[in-house]
Write a protein that holds these residues in place. Structure first.
Motif, PDB file in Angstrom:
ATOM      1  N   THR A  27       1.882  -3.329   7.624  1.00  0.00           N
ATOM      2  CA  THR A  27       0.564  -3.254   6.987  1.00  0.00           C
ATOM      3  C   THR A  27      -0.263  -2.109   7.535  1.00  0.00           C
ATOM      4  O   THR A  27      -1.478  -2.077   7.376  1.00  0.00           O
ATOM      5  CB  THR A  27      -0.204  -4.573   7.191  1.00  0.00           C
ATOM      6  OG1 THR A  27      -0.340  -4.820   8.601  1.00  0.00           O
ATOM      7  CG2 THR A  27       0.521  -5.740   6.539  1.00  0.00           C
ATOM      8  N   GLN A  28       0.392  -1.140   8.161  1.00  0.00           N
ATOM      9  CA  GLN A  28      -0.342  -0.023   8.732  1.00  0.00           C
ATOM     10  C   GLN A  28      -0.876   0.892   7.625  1.00  0.00           C
ATOM     11  O   GLN A  28      -0.241   1.063   6.582  1.00  0.00           O
ATOM     12  CB  GLN A  28       0.564   0.782   9.657  1.00  0.00           C
ATOM     13  CG  GLN A  28       0.973   0.036  10.914  1.00  0.00           C
ATOM     14  CD  GLN A  28      -0.215  -0.297  11.792  1.00  0.00           C
ATOM     15  OE1 GLN A  28      -0.767  -1.383  11.691  1.00  0.00           O
ATOM     16  NE2 GLN A  28      -0.625   0.624  12.636  1.00  0.00           N
ATOM     17  N   PRO A  29      -2.047   1.513   7.846  1.00  0.00           N
ATOM     18  CA  PRO A  29      -2.602   2.426   6.842  1.00  0.00           C
ATOM     19  C   PRO A  29      -1.694   3.632   6.613  1.00  0.00           C
ATOM     20  O   PRO A  29      -1.088   4.158   7.542  1.00  0.00           O
ATOM     21  CB  PRO A  29      -3.935   2.865   7.454  1.00  0.00           C
ATOM     22  CG  PRO A  29      -4.268   1.809   8.453  1.00  0.00           C
ATOM     23  CD  PRO A  29      -2.953   1.328   8.983  1.00  0.00           C
ATOM     24  N   ILE A  30      -1.590   4.060   5.372  1.00  0.00           N
ATOM     25  CA  ILE A  30      -0.845   5.262   5.038  1.00  0.00           C
ATOM     26  C   ILE A  30      -1.584   5.999   3.930  1.00  0.00           C
ATOM     27  O   ILE A  30      -2.207   5.386   3.063  1.00  0.00           O
ATOM     28  CB  ILE A  30       0.597   4.933   4.596  1.00  0.00           C
ATOM     29  CG1 ILE A  30       1.436   6.215   4.469  1.00  0.00           C
ATOM     30  CG2 ILE A  30       0.622   4.167   3.289  1.00  0.00           C
ATOM     31  CD1 ILE A  30       2.904   5.955   4.254  1.00  0.00           C
ATOM     32  N   GLY A  31      -1.552   7.308   3.965  1.00  0.00           N
ATOM     33  CA  GLY A  31      -2.159   8.094   2.903  1.00  0.00           C
ATOM     34  C   GLY A  31      -3.593   8.478   3.146  1.00  0.00           C
ATOM     35  O   GLY A  31      -4.232   9.057   2.275  1.00  0.00           O
ATOM     36  N   SER A  32      -4.148   8.175   4.313  1.00  0.00           N
ATOM     37  CA  SER A  32      -5.514   8.598   4.592  1.00  0.00           C
ATOM     38  C   SER A  32      -5.590  10.128   4.578  1.00  0.00           C
ATOM     39  O   SER A  32      -4.707  10.814   5.096  1.00  0.00           O
ATOM     40  CB  SER A  32      -5.971   8.069   5.948  1.00  0.00           C
ATOM     41  OG  SER A  32      -6.064   6.666   5.927  1.00  0.00           O
TER      42      SER A  32
ATOM     43  N   GLY B  10       0.816  -1.201   0.000  1.00  0.00           N
ATOM     44  CA  GLY B  10       0.000   0.000   0.000  1.00  0.00           C
ATOM     45  C   GLY B  10       0.850   1.252   0.000  1.00  0.00           C
ATOM     46  O   GLY B  10       2.071   1.216  -0.053  1.00  0.00           O
ATOM     47  N   GLY B  11       0.170   2.395   0.059  1.00  0.00           N
ATOM     48  CA  GLY B  11       0.893   3.651   0.137  1.00  0.00           C
ATOM     49  C   GLY B  11       0.194   4.772  -0.599  1.00  0.00           C
ATOM     50  O   GLY B  11      -0.988   4.687  -0.935  1.00  0.00           O
ATOM     51  N   VAL B  12       0.940   5.834  -0.844  1.00  0.00           N
ATOM     52  CA  VAL B  12       0.437   7.018  -1.538  1.00  0.00           C
ATOM     53  C   VAL B  12       0.879   6.949  -2.995  1.00  0.00           C
ATOM     54  O   VAL B  12       2.077   6.867  -3.284  1.00  0.00           O
ATOM     55  CB  VAL B  12       0.971   8.302  -0.884  1.00  0.00           C
ATOM     56  CG1 VAL B  12       0.509   9.527  -1.665  1.00  0.00           C
ATOM     57  CG2 VAL B  12       0.523   8.390   0.567  1.00  0.00           C
TER      58      VAL B  12
END
Length: 390
Positions: free
Chosen positions: A98-103, A74-76
């Motif tokens: 696996t932490q969320p990024i780009g919210s 994932g990512g931006v």
């Protein structure tokens, strides 16, 4: 004959146009056509499952940012669509594990068409509620990523980011679930404003700090035509120190010195602000629209269908457009509104559904282009799409 035109305007018989406006016979302002129905849609070739934003540069290229959460890839993502339809895609940032990024990812283009991005990221394994705020720019061909704030707590994905006409960045954002700044008990919410002059470090001001209450989740911000930032947040405390259930606060900061005024009781859980030459300040909540009048009061303009993540942008004509989605009962249809010189119109269905988040800009013909994140009725991701309204 007899008319004169201001910047971007044209004058008819006896009329005078202001910046971006058009004057007809007798001097009446003309916002142009209300462009509110989807005429073009194309999926962006990236995996995405949440927030997104869009800008159009001086050559007509469409710049889209989006985020993908849920796995290590994932990512931006930053994607550019050429006028011939070709795409160039870059990964700007990757997650930690696996932490969320780009919210809450947002984009602004500066006067040289260079991108500036902001987003929140969760980077502490096992604690997605701890997020940081990042800023990225591309001044010389490579990305420069900076940490704007690591408060040790959660930064709301509903915040404001804008470059002014000198390319100076401005942000208004909320730190949620913060520790008591005096070291005592209680969980606080903190509203901050950040900006940076060319060549200088970030200057961050705390506008409000109070014990959590009244469900404050959003902070919105707009820089007006004179370059003054305006930040809106929700508080359960009156400005004179008394208590109230909740009300909106408008903080304006000429030269970085903020003054504060109440708006009235509003939710502001998700909101956006706009500014134009004929409507200096517009505040759009998920279900209400208000305009600031010349006497400093706030006029109620209309109700809207409660939706998600409103977005506001000023068109070349000076009209202020707002974009959001309807609720689940209407399958999250795209809703478009326009305010011009105090008059408001809206379309409840722009011809595209499943919209959860979106970001918008205008092309040289004044047509709105949007990046919209769509899902199925059940919420399964469909991806990010570029949409043009006409």
């Amino acid at each position: 004959a007899g008319g004169s035109a201001g910047a971007g305007g044209s004058a008819g018989a006896g009329g005078t146009a202001g910046a971006g406006g058009t004057a007809g016979s007798g001097g009446a302002l003309d916002a142009g056509p209300f462009r509110s129905f989807a005429q073009f849609i194309e999926q962006v070739p990236v995996t995405a499952n949440e927030t997104c934003d869009l800008e159009i540069d001086s050559a007509g290229r469409v710049h889209v940012v989006s985020n993908f959460t849920g796995d290590a890839d994932g990512g931006v993502d930053y994607a550019v669509r050429e006028p011939d339809g070709g795409w160039t895609i870059e990964r700007v940032a990757r997650p930690v594990g696996t932490q969320p990024i780009g919210s809450g990812v947002k984009i602004e283009l500066d006067s040289n068409d260079r991108p500036h991005l902001t987003w929140t990221a969760a980077d502490l394994p096992g604690n997605a509620a701890r997020t940081r705020l990042f800023y990225a720019s591309k001044p010389d061909g490579g990305w420069r990523v900076e940490e704007l704030e690591d408060a040790g707590f959660q930064i709301s994905v509903f915040y404001g980011f804008q470059l002014d006409n000198t390319d100076r960045p401005h942000l208004g954002y909320l730190v949620r679930n913060a520790a008591n700044p005096d070291g005592g008990t209680g969980t606080f919410q903190v509203t901050r404003y950040a900006s940076r002059a060319p060549g200088a470090p970030w200057a961050i001001q705390t506008l409000n700090s109070e014990i959590v209450g009244g469900a404050t989740y959003a902070t919105s911000m707009v820089v007006d035509q004179a370059g003054v930032p305006h930040v809106f947040y929700r508080s359960k405390n009156l400005l004179d120190g008394g208590a109230a259930f909740s009300f909106g606060v408008h903080a304006s900061g000429p030269s970085g010195v903020f003054s504060f005024e109440p708006v009235e009781s509003v939710s502001l859980t998700r909101a956006a602000a706009g500014s134009g030459p004929y409507d200096p300040l517009l505040l759009v909540d998920t279900d209400l629209v208000r305009r600031r009048e010349a006497d400093g009061g706030w006029a109620f303009l209309s109700e809207r269908t409660a939706g998600n993540s409103p977005f506001v942008r000023t068109a070349p004509s000076g009209a202020i457009y707002d974009f959001t989605n309807t609720g689940s009962s209407s399958n999250y249809a795209l809703e478009v509104g326009r305010t011009f010189n105090g008059a408001r119109v809206r379309a409840l269905d722009a011809g595209i559904d499943g919209v959860r988040y979106s970001g918008w800009d205008f092309d040289a013909q004044g047509r709105p282009w949007g990046a919209v994140y769509r899902t199925t009725t059940s919420g399964s991701p469909l991806g990010v799409f570029v949409v043009r309204l006409d």
